[in-house]
Design a protein around this motif. Sequence first.
Motif, PDB file in Angstrom:
ATOM      1  N   ASP A  46       0.821  -1.215   0.000  1.00 16.70           N
ATOM      2  CA  ASP A  46       0.000   0.000   0.000  1.00 16.70           C
ATOM      3  C   ASP A  46       0.854   1.264   0.000  1.00 16.70           C
ATOM      4  O   ASP A  46       0.519   2.251  -0.657  1.00 16.70           O
ATOM      5  N   VAL A  47       1.952   1.244   0.732  1.00 17.14           N
ATOM      6  CA  VAL A  47       2.835   2.428   0.745  1.00 17.14           C
ATOM      7  C   VAL A  47       3.369   2.644  -0.672  1.00 17.14           C
ATOM      8  O   VAL A  47       3.356   3.756  -1.208  1.00 17.14           O
ATOM      9  N   ILE A  48       3.792   1.565  -1.299  1.00 17.80           N
ATOM     10  CA  ILE A  48       4.392   1.677  -2.635  1.00 17.80           C
ATOM     11  C   ILE A  48       3.334   2.041  -3.685  1.00 17.80           C
ATOM     12  O   ILE A  48       3.525   2.958  -4.487  1.00 17.80           O
ATOM     13  N   GLY A  49       2.206   1.346  -3.643  1.00 16.22           N
ATOM     14  CA  GLY A  49       1.147   1.607  -4.627  1.00 16.22           C
ATOM     15  C   GLY A  49       0.664   3.054  -4.592  1.00 16.22           C
ATOM     16  O   GLY A  49       0.343   3.640  -5.625  1.00 16.22           O
ATOM     17  N   GLY A  50       0.624   3.616  -3.409  1.00 17.21           N
ATOM     18  CA  GLY A  50       0.098   4.973  -3.249  1.00 17.21           C
ATOM     19  C   GLY A  50       1.065   6.078  -3.663  1.00 17.21           C
ATOM     20  O   GLY A  50       0.683   7.249  -3.715  1.00 17.21           O
ATOM     21  N   ILE A 102      -8.739  11.208   4.766  1.00 17.93           N
ATOM     22  CA  ILE A 102      -9.505   9.952   4.738  1.00 17.93           C
ATOM     23  C   ILE A 102      -8.930   8.972   5.755  1.00 17.93           C
ATOM     24  O   ILE A 102      -7.814   8.475   5.596  1.00 17.93           O
ATOM     25  N   ILE A 103      -9.702   8.735   6.794  1.00 19.62           N
ATOM     26  CA  ILE A 103      -9.281   7.801   7.844  1.00 19.62           C
ATOM     27  C   ILE A 103      -9.942   6.460   7.557  1.00 19.62           C
ATOM     28  O   ILE A 103     -11.154   6.398   7.319  1.00 19.62           O
ATOM     29  N   THR A 104      -9.148   5.421   7.552  1.00 18.33           N
ATOM     30  CA  THR A 104      -9.677   4.095   7.179  1.00 18.33           C
ATOM     31  C   THR A 104      -9.357   3.057   8.261  1.00 18.33           C
ATOM     32  O   THR A 104      -8.572   3.310   9.172  1.00 18.33           O
ATOM     33  N   ASP A 105      -9.946   1.877   8.063  1.00 17.84           N
ATOM     34  CA  ASP A 105      -9.545   0.734   8.890  1.00 17.84           C
ATOM     35  C   ASP A 105      -8.210   0.192   8.356  1.00 17.84           C
ATOM     36  O   ASP A 105      -7.590   0.813   7.495  1.00 17.84           O
ATOM     37  N   ARG A 106      -7.798  -0.955   8.836  1.00 21.67           N
ATOM     38  CA  ARG A 106      -6.466  -1.467   8.488  1.00 21.67           C
ATOM     39  C   ARG A 106      -6.512  -2.536   7.400  1.00 21.67           C
ATOM     40  O   ARG A 106      -5.594  -3.334   7.289  1.00 21.67           O
ATOM     41  N   ARG A 107      -7.575  -2.581   6.620  1.00 17.86           N
ATOM     42  CA  ARG A 107      -7.630  -3.581   5.555  1.00 17.86           C
ATOM     43  C   ARG A 107      -6.785  -3.110   4.380  1.00 17.86           C
ATOM     44  O   ARG A 107      -7.290  -2.490   3.440  1.00 17.86           O
ATOM     45  N   PHE A 108      -5.478  -3.398   4.446  1.00 17.68           N
ATOM     46  CA  PHE A 108      -4.570  -2.931   3.398  1.00 17.68           C
ATOM     47  C   PHE A 108      -5.005  -3.501   2.056  1.00 17.68           C
ATOM     48  O   PHE A 108      -5.412  -4.647   1.961  1.00 17.68           O
ATOM     49  N   GLY A 109      -4.968  -2.666   1.036  1.00 15.91           N
ATOM     50  CA  GLY A 109      -5.355  -3.118  -0.298  1.00 15.91           C
ATOM     51  C   GLY A 109      -6.828  -2.922  -0.600  1.00 15.91           C
ATOM     52  O   GLY A 109      -7.215  -2.930  -1.764  1.00 15.91           O
ATOM     53  N   ALA A 110      -7.640  -2.758   0.411  1.00 19.00           N
ATOM     54  CA  ALA A 110      -9.078  -2.499   0.178  1.00 19.00           C
ATOM     55  C   ALA A 110      -9.644  -1.868   1.451  1.00 19.00           C
ATOM     56  O   ALA A 110     -10.611  -2.351   2.030  1.00 19.00           O
ATOM     57  N   ALA A 111      -9.023  -0.771   1.873  1.00 20.49           N
ATOM     58  CA  ALA A 111      -9.396  -0.167   3.151  1.00 20.49           C
ATOM     59  C   ALA A 111     -10.782   0.462   3.070  1.00 20.49           C
ATOM     60  O   ALA A 111     -11.231   0.890   2.014  1.00 20.49           O
ATOM     61  N   VAL A 112     -11.446   0.499   4.225  1.00 24.45           N
ATOM     62  CA  VAL A 112     -12.804   1.038   4.300  1.00 24.45           C
ATOM     63  C   VAL A 112     -12.759   2.329   5.121  1.00 24.45           C
ATOM     64  O   VAL A 112     -12.174   2.357   6.204  1.00 24.45           O
ATOM     65  N   PRO A 113     -13.365   3.409   4.610  1.00 21.07           N
ATOM     66  CA  PRO A 113     -13.278   4.683   5.328  1.00 21.07           C
ATOM     67  C   PRO A 113     -14.118   4.696   6.610  1.00 21.07           C
ATOM     68  O   PRO A 113     -15.157   4.051   6.677  1.00 21.07           O
ATOM     69  N   ILE A 114     -13.619   5.428   7.597  1.00 22.08           N
ATOM     70  CA  ILE A 114     -14.390   5.645   8.825  1.00 22.08           C
ATOM     71  C   ILE A 114     -15.016   7.032   8.679  1.00 22.08           C
ATOM     72  O   ILE A 114     -14.314   8.050   8.646  1.00 22.08           O
ATOM     73  N   ILE A 115     -16.330   7.022   8.530  1.00 19.53           N
ATOM     74  CA  ILE A 115     -17.014   8.216   8.042  1.00 19.53           C
ATOM     75  C   ILE A 115     -16.875   9.438   8.963  1.00 19.53           C
ATOM     76  O   ILE A 115     -16.495  10.520   8.517  1.00 19.53           O
ATOM     77  N   GLU A 116     -17.136   9.265  10.270  1.00 18.82           N
ATOM     78  CA  GLU A 116     -17.157  10.442  11.153  1.00 18.82           C
ATOM     79  C   GLU A 116     -15.789  11.106  11.209  1.00 18.82           C
ATOM     80  O   GLU A 116     -15.655  12.318  11.073  1.00 18.82           O
ATOM     81  N   ALA A 117     -14.750  10.269  11.445  1.00 18.83           N
ATOM     82  CA  ALA A 117     -13.398  10.832  11.556  1.00 18.83           C
ATOM     83  C   ALA A 117     -13.011  11.521  10.253  1.00 18.83           C
ATOM     84  O   ALA A 117     -12.414  12.611  10.252  1.00 18.83           O
ATOM     85  N   THR A 118     -13.394  10.922   9.125  1.00 20.61           N
ATOM     86  CA  THR A 118     -13.065  11.497   7.824  1.00 20.61           C
ATOM     87  C   THR A 118     -13.785  12.833   7.629  1.00 20.61           C
ATOM     88  O   THR A 118     -13.193  13.815   7.158  1.00 20.61           O
ATOM     89  N   ALA A 119     -15.053  12.877   8.003  1.00 20.29           N
ATOM     90  CA  ALA A 119     -15.837  14.110   7.817  1.00 20.29           C
ATOM     91  C   ALA A 119     -15.204  15.252   8.603  1.00 20.29           C
ATOM     92  O   ALA A 119     -15.024  16.360   8.097  1.00 20.29           O
ATOM     93  N   GLN A 120     -14.822  14.948   9.826  1.00 25.55           N
ATOM     94  CA  GLN A 120     -14.264  15.995  10.684  1.00 25.55           C
ATOM     95  C   GLN A 120     -12.928  16.504  10.134  1.00 25.55           C
ATOM     96  O   GLN A 120     -12.715  17.701  10.005  1.00 25.55           O
ATOM     97  N   LYS A 121     -12.058  15.589   9.779  1.00 23.30           N
ATOM     98  CA  LYS A 121     -10.737  15.983   9.266  1.00 23.30           C
ATOM     99  C   LYS A 121     -10.867  16.756   7.963  1.00 23.30           C
ATOM    100  O   LYS A 121     -10.170  17.744   7.733  1.00 23.30           O
ATOM    101  N   THR A 122     -11.753  16.267   7.093  1.00 16.37           N
ATOM    102  CA  THR A 122     -11.905  16.887   5.776  1.00 16.37           C
ATOM    103  C   THR A 122     -12.417  18.316   5.921  1.00 16.37           C
ATOM    104  O   THR A 122     -11.900  19.247   5.303  1.00 16.37           O
ATOM    105  N   GLU A 123     -13.424  18.481   6.744  1.00 19.68           N
ATOM    106  CA  GLU A 123     -14.000  19.808   6.957  1.00 19.68           C
ATOM    107  C   GLU A 123     -12.925  20.765   7.498  1.00 19.68           C
ATOM    108  O   GLU A 123     -12.734  21.869   6.981  1.00 19.68           O
ATOM    109  N   THR A 124     -12.211  20.327   8.517  1.00 26.92           N
ATOM    110  CA  THR A 124     -11.219  21.200   9.146  1.00 26.92           C
ATOM    111  C   THR A 124     -10.108  21.578   8.171  1.00 26.92           C
ATOM    112  O   THR A 124      -9.638  22.709   8.158  1.00 26.92           O
ATOM    113  N   LYS A 125      -9.715  20.634   7.355  1.00 26.82           N
ATOM    114  CA  LYS A 125      -8.583  20.881   6.467  1.00 26.82           C
ATOM    115  C   LYS A 125      -8.994  21.648   5.201  1.00 26.82           C
ATOM    116  O   LYS A 125      -8.309  22.580   4.772  1.00 26.82           O
ATOM    117  N   LEU A 126     -10.111  21.238   4.602  1.00 23.82           N
ATOM    118  CA  LEU A 126     -10.438  21.802   3.284  1.00 23.82           C
ATOM    119  C   LEU A 126     -11.160  23.140   3.341  1.00 23.82           C
ATOM    120  O   LEU A 126     -10.979  23.987   2.465  1.00 23.82           O
TER     121      LEU A 126
END
Length: 471
Positions: A122-126, A156-180
Amino acid sequence: MLIVMKFGGTSVGSVQALEKVIEIIQRARQQGHQVIVVVSAMNGVTNLLLDSAQRAELGDEQAAHQARQQIAAKHLAATTHFLGQTPNRDAVMAEINSLLNEFESLCHGIRVLGELTPRALDVIGGLGERISVPQVTAILNQANIPAQAVSATELIITDRRFGAAVPIIEATAQKTETKLRPILSAGEVPVITGFIGATEDGIPTTLGRGGSDYSATIIGRAIEAHEVWIWTDVNGVMTADPRVVPEAHPIAHLSYAEISELSYFGAKVLHSQAIRPSRRVGMSVRILNTFEPDHPGTLITADSVESGRTVKAITAIKAMSLINIQGPGMVGLPGIAGRVFTAVGRTQSNVLMISQASSEQSICFVVPMTDAAKVVAALERELVLEIERRDLERIKAEDNVVVLAIVGAGMKGTPGVSARLFGALGREKINIIAIAQGSSEFNISLVVAQDESDCAVRAIHQEFELDKPIE
Ligand code: ADP
Ligand code: ASP
Ligand code: MG
C-alpha cells in the motif's frame, strides 16, 4: 455549487490531457463553482510501482530502478512542458525525485527481506498519487488557478484492511471539513491524492485498484459537496466495455442501484464501492470525458429514469473461479449453507455470486481466482468429516470463468428477459455454467468460460439492441 472533480490516470497522463484539465477547472470556476480536485497517478504508474515491488520480493531490484527512471522521465516531460526549465519546475521535480528515492529504498528493503507485506504494498502503490499531486498543483498555479496540494492521508481515515481499506465516516468528515474549508474560503483549489488514506494512527492504506473514484465520493460526502464529477476517457458509463463492444453507447442516466450493480460486476469506469457515500446522502455523480468535456456523459441519481429499455448494460468480470460443493448427502445436511459461507467468510474472500440448485444437491459460488486455493482449503477443513463419509465429494474449483451481469431497473417484472438471454447465448453455442438473479431483479448474473466471455457479451449486447442509440 461545490463540486469534487476527480481526474483519472489518462486524464492526468499526458500534456494534452493536462491542458484539458486546466480548461475544465478554469471554466467551472468562471461559472462560479467552487472546485475540489482529486487526482490519480499518471496512467501506467501504479502498475509499474506494484510490479516492481512484486519483482523485488522475488529478488529483482533492477525492475524498480528501471521503473523509477521511466516514471521520472514521464513527469519531467509534463512538468517541463508547463513550467519550462525554471526553479519552479526544479522544485516540483525535487519533490517527485525524493518520493522516487523512497520507492527505490522500499524495494531494496523488500528484496533484502524477501517479503512483501500488504502494508508495504500500500505504501508503494500509493506513491503514484503522491507524485501526481505536486505536479498538477504547480501546473494549475502556473495557469493562474490558485491551488494547494493536500494529502488524503490527512483527510480519509480508514480501517487497516490494506489493499481495500474502508473509510471511517465520522473521523473522515471531521478531518476533511477542518482541512479543506479554509482552503476553499481562501478561494483556492485543494488538489488531493486519490486512492490513499491512512489509519487513525497514521499508517498509509489504499482503497483498492481504481480507488480514486472512491476517494472523490468519500471527500464529496465529507465536505457536503453538491456533486462529484468523475473525469475519465470515455463519454460516461456505456452499455458495455467499449474495448469489447465497439458499438457500445453512453447511458445518459443511471440510478444508484443500477450503477452499483454495474460497478460491482466489473464496469471498470467506476470503483465498485464509489457510489456508496453519494447514495447515502443523495449526492449526484457525473461520469464525464476529459477529452470531450461538452458531452453530457452519465448522470447518476437516486431515481431510475425510464429509458424504454429493460436491459441497460452488460458487464463482465474476469479471472474468477467457480467453487462447487455437491454430493449425495447434501440434501440431508442441516445448516450446510451456513457452515460453508462462515468458513469462506473467515478467508476474507469476496463471494460474487451464489447459486443453489432447487434439488439442494449442490451449492456453487464464485470467488476471485486468486482466492480459490485458500477457499477450497478452508472448506475441506470445515467439511472433512462429510467428505470422509462420502456425503460430499471433494471440493472442486473451476478456474478461468467469468461472471456476466445484465443490469437495468426495467427488468423488474418484465417477463421473457431470461429467455432472450439464453436464446442469444444458445445461438452462439455458449454454455452457461451457473446462473443467479439478484433479489432486486435489477440484475441477472451468469457464469461462462473465460474464453467465451467476449463473444457472450457481444451476443447479449446485440440481442437487447443496446447498439441502437435511444431516441
Ligand atoms: P480512469 O483512469 O479515468 O479512472 P479507468 O481506466 O479506470 O479510467 O476507467 C475507464 C475505462 O473503463 C474506459 O476507458 C473503458 O475502457 C473501461 N470500461 C469498462 N466497462 C465500461 C463501461 N461499461 N462503460 C464505460 N467504460 C467502461
Ligand atoms: N492509481 C490507482 C490505480 O491505478 C487508483 C486510480 O487510478 O483510481 O488503481
Ligand atoms: Mg479508474
